[in-house]
Design an enzyme around this catalytic site. Structure first.
Site, mmCIF file in Angstrom:
data_model
loop_
_atom_site.group_PDB
_atom_site.id
_atom_site.type_symbol
_atom_site.label_atom_id
_atom_site.label_comp_id
_atom_site.label_asym_id
_atom_site.label_seq_id
_atom_site.Cartn_x
_atom_site.Cartn_y
_atom_site.Cartn_z
ATOM 1 N N LYS A 111 11.954 4.800 15.221
ATOM 2 C CA LYS A 111 13.249 4.416 14.647
ATOM 3 C C LYS A 111 14.318 4.255 15.712
ATOM 4 O O LYS A 111 15.209 3.423 15.571
ATOM 5 C CB LYS A 111 13.707 5.451 13.608
ATOM 6 C CG LYS A 111 12.948 5.372 12.300
ATOM 7 C CD LYS A 111 13.719 6.082 11.198
ATOM 8 C CE LYS A 111 12.955 6.082 9.884
ATOM 9 N NZ LYS A 111 13.652 6.853 8.850
ATOM 10 N N LYS A 194 3.468 -0.888 8.574
ATOM 11 C CA LYS A 194 3.610 -0.180 7.304
ATOM 12 C C LYS A 194 4.510 -0.968 6.352
ATOM 13 O O LYS A 194 5.483 -1.571 6.791
ATOM 14 C CB LYS A 194 4.258 1.173 7.639
ATOM 15 C CG LYS A 194 4.127 2.243 6.624
ATOM 16 C CD LYS A 194 4.767 3.526 7.133
ATOM 17 C CE LYS A 194 6.269 3.388 7.261
ATOM 18 N NZ LYS A 194 6.987 4.645 7.480
ATOM 19 N N LYS A 197 10.925 -0.376 3.451
ATOM 20 C CA LYS A 197 12.159 -0.897 2.854
ATOM 21 C C LYS A 197 12.952 -1.698 3.873
ATOM 22 O O LYS A 197 13.756 -2.546 3.506
ATOM 23 C CB LYS A 197 13.049 0.275 2.416
ATOM 24 C CG LYS A 197 12.529 1.091 1.270
ATOM 25 C CD LYS A 197 13.406 2.346 1.136
ATOM 26 C CE LYS A 197 12.838 3.341 0.158
ATOM 27 N NZ LYS A 197 13.378 4.692 0.401
HETATM 28 P P1 AMP Z 1 10.989 6.891 2.232
HETATM 29 O O1 AMP Z 1 11.130 5.565 1.572
HETATM 30 O O2 AMP Z 1 10.805 6.785 3.726
HETATM 31 O O3 AMP Z 1 12.015 7.868 1.835
HETATM 32 O O4 AMP Z 1 9.603 7.472 1.717
HETATM 33 C C1 AMP Z 1 9.434 8.136 0.469
HETATM 34 C C2 AMP Z 1 7.971 8.522 0.289
HETATM 35 O O5 AMP Z 1 7.146 7.349 0.250
HETATM 36 C C3 AMP Z 1 7.410 9.390 1.440
HETATM 37 O O6 AMP Z 1 6.545 10.388 0.887
HETATM 38 C C4 AMP Z 1 6.629 8.410 2.272
HETATM 39 O O7 AMP Z 1 5.562 9.023 2.953
HETATM 40 C C5 AMP Z 1 6.112 7.445 1.205
HETATM 41 N N1 AMP Z 1 5.886 6.106 1.775
HETATM 42 C C6 AMP Z 1 6.825 5.290 2.327
HETATM 43 N N2 AMP Z 1 6.268 4.130 2.763
HETATM 44 C C7 AMP Z 1 4.939 4.226 2.466
HETATM 45 C C8 AMP Z 1 3.826 3.336 2.648
HETATM 46 N N3 AMP Z 1 3.968 2.142 3.210
HETATM 47 N N4 AMP Z 1 2.615 3.760 2.217
HETATM 48 C C9 AMP Z 1 2.457 4.983 1.634
HETATM 49 N N5 AMP Z 1 3.463 5.847 1.435
HETATM 50 C C10 AMP Z 1 4.691 5.484 1.840
#
Ligand code: AMP
Ligand code: TRP
Length: 332
Positions: A111, A194, A197
């Site tokens: 990041k 990956k 968002k």
């Molecule tokens: P975040 O959007 O970073 O707050 O992620 C929220 C949850 O979604 C966390 O548990 C992440 O590990 C999971 N997550 C985010 N992106 C992915 C992805 N591409 N594949 C699987 N899990 C994800």
């Protein structure tokens, strides 16, 4: 007593990776466990956010959790800022965690990018705040996607260091729960990246708000290779895009990759993508519809967050006080 905690950042629309990697598991776990699910707005501001967008996204993410099946009568749903203990415990843990431990965090390196000295200090200590989120409730299990594994190892190191520095058995050594076929959903445009968002291309992800024709179009345009689907999982190894689509299908249909390949071996991607669109739309469209309904009722969503805040505070308060006593900040 097992207790689940997990968090999601209000930094934009939730996507299929969030759903399959995390939120669907959160929904399933609430049947058997006491669960706290937190919209982590303090984590979001470790990188610059537009204030008005952040406020809006916090409510929207809460609505998505409810739409996906988090039941606010059972589970505690709230946003991090409302429980001051997160920031307070984070400070105590900042004084336990070591610079060397944080220097190993790969997500910070990704990041922060090349211009590391210009990253916020908040982004650097982000994993300590995450440990505070979990330990404030003495949570024993944390369901997340694969990308959070290293942060959870750090949470154990911090808990252990706190316990040993003060000679107590106070914080639990939390276990990660990385469940299901799709623990790391990849971008639809690039099998090495990956699904996220923050990707500039909206075609890289399927958002929980996408209508069926958008989902169909994104899957149709998803990158693949020219070969038909193979017979075995081993043959997916050097085919990241194919592997990703098969994994997404398997997760959505609640099957494993081998059983999907047994059905589609030899098929062309054009056919497979049509079937994938059908399962994706069948799973996501009820969630999208419920989200629309909830977003039209902000008073209800805000009420859920308020109720969750009160419940979370009452669990957090005694743990924070006890931690402060252990450190010598409060009279016993
Ligand atoms: P975040 O959007 O970073 O707050 O992620 C929220 C949850 O979604 C966390 O548990 C992440 O590990 C999971 N997550 C985010 N992106 C992915 C992805 N591409 N594949 C699987 N899990 C994800
Ligand atoms: N860092 C997590 C992510 O980006 C979100 C998060 C914050 C979290 N605090 C948490 C996840 C505590 C689990 C437990 O996905």
């Amino acid at each position: 007593m097992p207790r689940i905690f997990s968090g999601v950042q209000p930094t934009g629309n939730l996507h299929l990776g969030n759903y399959l990697g995390a939120i669907r598991n959160w929904v399933r776990l609430q049947r058997d466990y006491e669960c706290l699910y937190c919209v982590v707005d303090l984590h979001a501001i470790t990188v610059e956010q537009d204030p008005a967008e952040l406020t809006k996204a916090t409510r929207e993410v809460a609505a998505s959790l409810l739409a996906a099946g988090i039941d606010p009568a059972r589970s505690i749903v709230f946003n991090q800022t409302q429980v001051a203990g997160h920031a307070e415990l984070a400070w105590l843990l900042n004084c336990i965690a070591r610079v060397g431990w944080l220097n190993r965090m790969t997500q910070f390196k990704e990041k922060a990018g090349k211009n590391r000295v210009n990253a916020s200090v908040g982004l650097y200590v982000y994993p300590v705040l995450m440990a505070a989120d979990i330990l404030l409730y003495k949570a024993t299990h944390v369901p997340v996607g694969e990308d959070q594994k290293q942060h959870l190892e750090l949470c154990r190191d911090i808990a252990q260091a706190f316990n040993s520095q003060f000679g107590v058995d106070f914080f639990p050594l939390t276990e990660p729960l990385i469940l299901g076929e799709a623990t790391r959903v990849m971008s639809l445009r690039d099998g090495a990246k990956k699904m996220s968002k923050s990707d500039v291309s909206d075609y890289s992800r399927i958002n929980l708000t996408d209508p069926p024709d958008t989902i169909a179009q994104k899957i149709r345009k998803a990158k693949t290779d020219p070969n038909p689907l193979p017979d075995t999982v081993a043959e997916l190894e050097r085919r990241p895009e194919a592997d990703n689509l098969v994994t997404i299908y398997a997760a959505l249909a609640d099957r494993d990759r081998q059983s999907v390949l047994a059905e589609y071996a030899g098929a062309q991607f054009s056919t497979f993508k049509e079937r994938l669109t059908e399962v994706a739309v069948a799973t996501l469209s009820p969630i999208t519809a419920e989200m629309r309904r909830l977003l039209a009722d902000p008073v209800y969503v805000d009420g859920v967050l308020r109720h969750g805040t009160a419940r979370a505070r009452s669990l957090a308060e005694p743990v924070l006080r006890e931690a402060q006593k252990i450190v010598g900040l409060l009279r016993t």
